[in-house]
Design an enzyme around this catalytic site. Structure first.
Site, PDB file in Angstrom:
ATOM      1  N   CYS A 252       0.758  -1.139  -0.194  1.00 40.77           N
ATOM      2  CA  CYS A 252      -0.030  -0.132  -0.129  1.00 40.77           C
ATOM      3  C   CYS A 252       0.883   1.191   0.024  1.00 40.77           C
ATOM      4  O   CYS A 252       1.527   1.480   1.008  1.00 40.77           O
ATOM      5  CB  CYS A 252      -0.941  -0.072   1.271  1.00 40.77           C
ATOM      6  SG  CYS A 252      -1.616   1.652   1.770  1.00 40.77           S
TER       7      CYS A 252
ATOM      8  N   CYS B  99       0.514   3.941   2.587  1.00 42.25           N
ATOM      9  CA  CYS B  99       0.712   3.357   4.019  1.00 42.25           C
ATOM     10  C   CYS B  99       2.317   3.924   4.134  1.00 42.25           C
ATOM     11  O   CYS B  99       2.656   4.232   5.262  1.00 42.25           O
ATOM     12  CB  CYS B  99       0.412   2.025   3.942  1.00 42.25           C
ATOM     13  SG  CYS B  99      -1.024   1.462   3.997  1.00 42.25           S
TER      14      CYS B  99
END
Lengths: 302, 104
Positions: free
Chosen positions: B31, B34
């Site tokens: 991700c 993230c």
């Protein structure tokens, strides 16, 4: 006190940090949100030398890690004001006041949005703000471009060579962009024009499937498209510097290729400066120039 | 304090039974946002002694992700006294994450 404070951790700011650290200057980078700048929105960069394919996120992460490994200090605080005290410059954030000998303003710009529902969530899924970035994903497909300035016209021209058809939607009855470009557009058989019209709705399932266009008389047309390129201008993020730094009418910092602003010791780099070509490669180039000029400026102080 | 990686086994002890409020960062390696959020959380962890920051990998710790209904990441959940007090989804600026602590 830092030698150089850089505002903005996009490609321009982080490249400036790399150059400044390699010149052994202490460097603070202030970033309002997260590192990377707008390049993180580009799924695949294909026009940066050497890196034939790299995602905007990977590019940003690599530049960030490179700047950090070289010793740049990166702090996540928004610069709300700058002050010029001659040989010392201050940058004020909500919590702190940082002092540096030189500043580099690399805050970039953001795309002006249409303000439609789902516009944000469809970026990368049919909605794009950069034809040269994303046009190649629409080879043989149907696209629309919205806007009436040079960027919109050039986007439409660029896309006409890739896409099956391009519909150019403009809210007025004539274009603000250059006449030469308009003439070239009209020669392209696959460009269609919708004047006096606005995009009023985005229709999507997982991706954009169609747009709703409303004309001046209120007539609504649904146009099936795979891509919508929005080119209704950009907003440089220079509002917090306007008290000190000379901006042009559109809000860009007035600076030439040497990245000097109107104040000695304050430089600028990247998309928030006046320039013709706003691309990744010109942003990083600005970073190198601004850092080098800042290093020269500091050397002349002592 | 550094960010503490937390697994299902240590979750109760590190998070639910913590004396300090805990910011739990649900994330994954694949991700992008993230990873961009990580240095922001690191800075909060280093600067503040009045909270704890933990990291939970949703691929490895799917039970925790399910238990707290984390369906979209990055997701930062504030735990206070063993209970969820607030959460923030997506890539948010540092002030927004600190705001979670301040308001709750």
């Amino acid at each position: 006190m830092f030698d150089i404070i850089i505002i903005g951790a996009g490609p321009a700011g982080l490249t400036a940090a790399i150059y400044a650290r390699r010149a052994a200057k202490s460097v603070l980078v202030l970033e309002a949100t997260a590192y990377g700048g707008q390049i993180i929105n580009t799924p695949d960069i294909e026009n940066y030398p050497v890196a034939a394919h790299i995602s905007g996120f990977d590019f940003a992460t690599k530049v960030y890690e490179q700047a950090k490994a070289l010793g740049a200090e990166i702090v996540f605080e928004k610069a709300v004001e700058i002050e010029d005290h001659g040989t010392e410059k201050a940058v004020i954030t909500a919590k702190n006041r940082y002092i540096g000998k030189a500043l580099i303003l690399a805050t970039g710009s953001e795309n002006r949005k249409l303000g439609l529902e789902k516009e944000d969530s469809l970026v990368g899924r049919g909605v794009s703000y950069c034809a040269t970035c994303d046009g190649a994903f629409y080879r043989g497909k149907k696209v629309a471009v919205v806007g009436g300035g040079n960027t919109a016209l050039e986007d439409a021209l660029y896309l006409a060579d890739l896409a099956e058809s391009v519909t150019l939607i403009h809210r007025r009855d004539s274009f603000r962009g250059e006449e030469g470009t308009v003439a070239r557009l009209k020669e392209k058989p696959n460009i269609h024009f919708m004047y006096n019209s606005n995009v009023t709705k985005l229709l999507a399932e997982k991706r954009l499937t169609a747009i709703e266009v409303t004309d001046r008389n209120g007539a609504v047309t649904e146009l099936a498209v795979d891509g919508l390129f929005i080119a209704v201008g950009r907003i440089p993020e220079n509002q917090n510097f306007a008290a000190l730094i000379r901006l042009d009418e559109a809000g860009y910092i007035q600076a030439g290729e040497n990245c000097h602003t109107n104040l000695p010791g304050i430089f600028t780099a990247g998309d928030n400066r006046t320039k013709e070509v706003r691309q990744l490669v010109t942003a990083t180039a600005d970073g190198a120039v601004a850092a080098t000029e800042a290093v020269k400026y500091i050397a002349a102080l002592s | 304090m550094a960010i503490i990686p937390v697994t299902y086994e240590h979750f109760e002890e590190e998070v639910l039974k913590s004396d300090l409020p805990v910011l739990a960062d649900f994330n994954a390696d694949w991700c992008g946002p993230c990873r961009m959020l990580a240095p922001i959380l690191e800075q909060i962890a280093e600067e503040r002694s009045d909270c704890k920051v933990v990291s939970i990998n949703v691929d490895d710790e799917s039970e925790l992700a399910e238990q707290f209904e984390v369906s979209s990441i990055p997701c930062v959940v504030l735990f206070k006294g063993g209970k969820e007090a607030a959460r923030s989804v997506g890539l948010r600026p540092k002030e927004a994450l600190e705001g979670l602590l301040g308001e709750n």
